[in-house]
Design an enzyme around this catalytic site. Sequence first.
Site, mmCIF file in Angstrom:
data_model
loop_
_atom_site.group_PDB
_atom_site.id
_atom_site.type_symbol
_atom_site.label_atom_id
_atom_site.label_comp_id
_atom_site.label_asym_id
_atom_site.label_seq_id
_atom_site.Cartn_x
_atom_site.Cartn_y
_atom_site.Cartn_z
ATOM 1 N N LYS A 1 -7.914 84.117 -60.727
ATOM 2 C CA LYS A 1 -6.669 84.628 -61.421
ATOM 3 C C LYS A 1 -7.030 85.923 -61.711
ATOM 4 O O LYS A 1 -8.069 86.384 -62.534
ATOM 5 C CB LYS A 1 -6.424 83.950 -62.506
ATOM 6 C CG LYS A 1 -5.001 84.510 -63.153
ATOM 7 C CD LYS A 1 -3.997 83.351 -64.153
ATOM 8 C CE LYS A 1 -4.685 83.544 -65.647
ATOM 9 N NZ LYS A 1 -4.455 84.813 -65.878
ATOM 10 N N GLU B 1 4.073 85.247 -67.784
ATOM 11 C CA GLU B 1 3.709 84.883 -69.139
ATOM 12 C C GLU B 1 4.855 85.725 -69.849
ATOM 13 O O GLU B 1 5.092 86.826 -69.695
ATOM 14 C CB GLU B 1 2.420 85.385 -69.619
ATOM 15 C CG GLU B 1 2.018 85.129 -70.930
ATOM 16 C CD GLU B 1 0.702 84.958 -71.376
ATOM 17 O OE1 GLU B 1 -0.226 85.140 -70.581
ATOM 18 O OE2 GLU B 1 0.247 84.498 -72.601
ATOM 19 N N ASP C 1 -10.672 82.763 -64.445
ATOM 20 C CA ASP C 1 -9.916 84.016 -64.896
ATOM 21 C C ASP C 1 -10.716 85.052 -64.821
ATOM 22 O O ASP C 1 -11.855 85.089 -65.472
ATOM 23 C CB ASP C 1 -9.366 83.821 -66.335
ATOM 24 C CG ASP C 1 -8.036 84.283 -66.573
ATOM 25 O OD1 ASP C 1 -7.571 84.967 -65.893
ATOM 26 O OD2 ASP C 1 -7.494 84.261 -67.765
HETATM 27 O O1 KIV Z 1 -6.229 82.869 -70.438
HETATM 28 C C1 KIV Z 1 -5.466 82.208 -70.496
HETATM 29 O O2 KIV Z 1 -5.690 80.997 -71.092
HETATM 30 C C2 KIV Z 1 -4.026 82.488 -69.392
HETATM 31 C C3 KIV Z 1 -2.969 81.650 -69.637
HETATM 32 C C4 KIV Z 1 -2.388 81.726 -70.927
HETATM 33 C C5 KIV Z 1 -2.154 81.671 -68.292
HETATM 34 O O3 KIV Z 1 -4.254 83.422 -68.818
#
Ligand code: KIV
Length: 241
Positions: free
Chosen positions: A98, A158, A70
């Site tokens: 992501k 989300e 992320d």
């Molecule tokens: O950081 C995270 O856990 C997320 C998920 C909730 C998709 O972005």
Amino acid sequence: MQKKIVMLTAYSTPSAFIADNAGVDIILVGDSVANVVHGFKSTKEIGMEEMLLHVKACARAKPKALLVADMPYKSYSNSMLALENAKKFLDAGAKAIKIEGFDPKVMKTLTENKIKVMGHIGYLPQTDKKPIIKKDEKKLLEEALNLEATGCEWIVLELVPEKIAKLITEKISIPTIGIGSGRYCSGQVLVFHDLLGLNPVEFKPKYLKQYANLKKEAIKAVKQYAKEVRTGKFPQKKNCY
Ligand code: KIV
């Protein structure tokens, strides 16, 4: 029925090991680590340095599942910064990254550089002040179509109403992965600590199904350890050299 995609977050070697051995398809090293591991209120509190450590830790579990990193807050403010940081994640062992929201320039730069990108629309924890259901169907569909057009390979939805998540899933050809977005997404994602009941403070939003209460089990085990140390029951002869 098409096979649903199972995604779970993980932040450490043991959690990635557990997720992988349970057979999930995608392990997301989410910036939710800020909340569930570091105890911060906001995901904004976590940066590249910490995220890289968590990605490396998960990669050490050598998961068969796709490892997705992320991108933290402000790590993709412009295309060059996004590319530089995405490459750091790939070097750390991630296979894709992501990104929250939609910045066409950033997305294009990443996909043109052959980086696999997962989009994230609906509630955006890095920029929205509090969890909110996103109901603007036209805007959400437009964002999803744009993400697909720029080469995004999956989209996290989300807190999107089920009806809109279903429509988006039908209208685009890449998979949608829902959290709080109903039954019709191509897959689902949950946060490791939420699913296993590991949060210090009760966290039970409507969308969450808690599959275990490991916090309770862990406290019970540690209490037993403390009792046995205090009463001389542990260690025993067999534990001694
Ligand atoms: O950081 C995270 O856990 C997320 C998920 C909730 C998709 O972005």
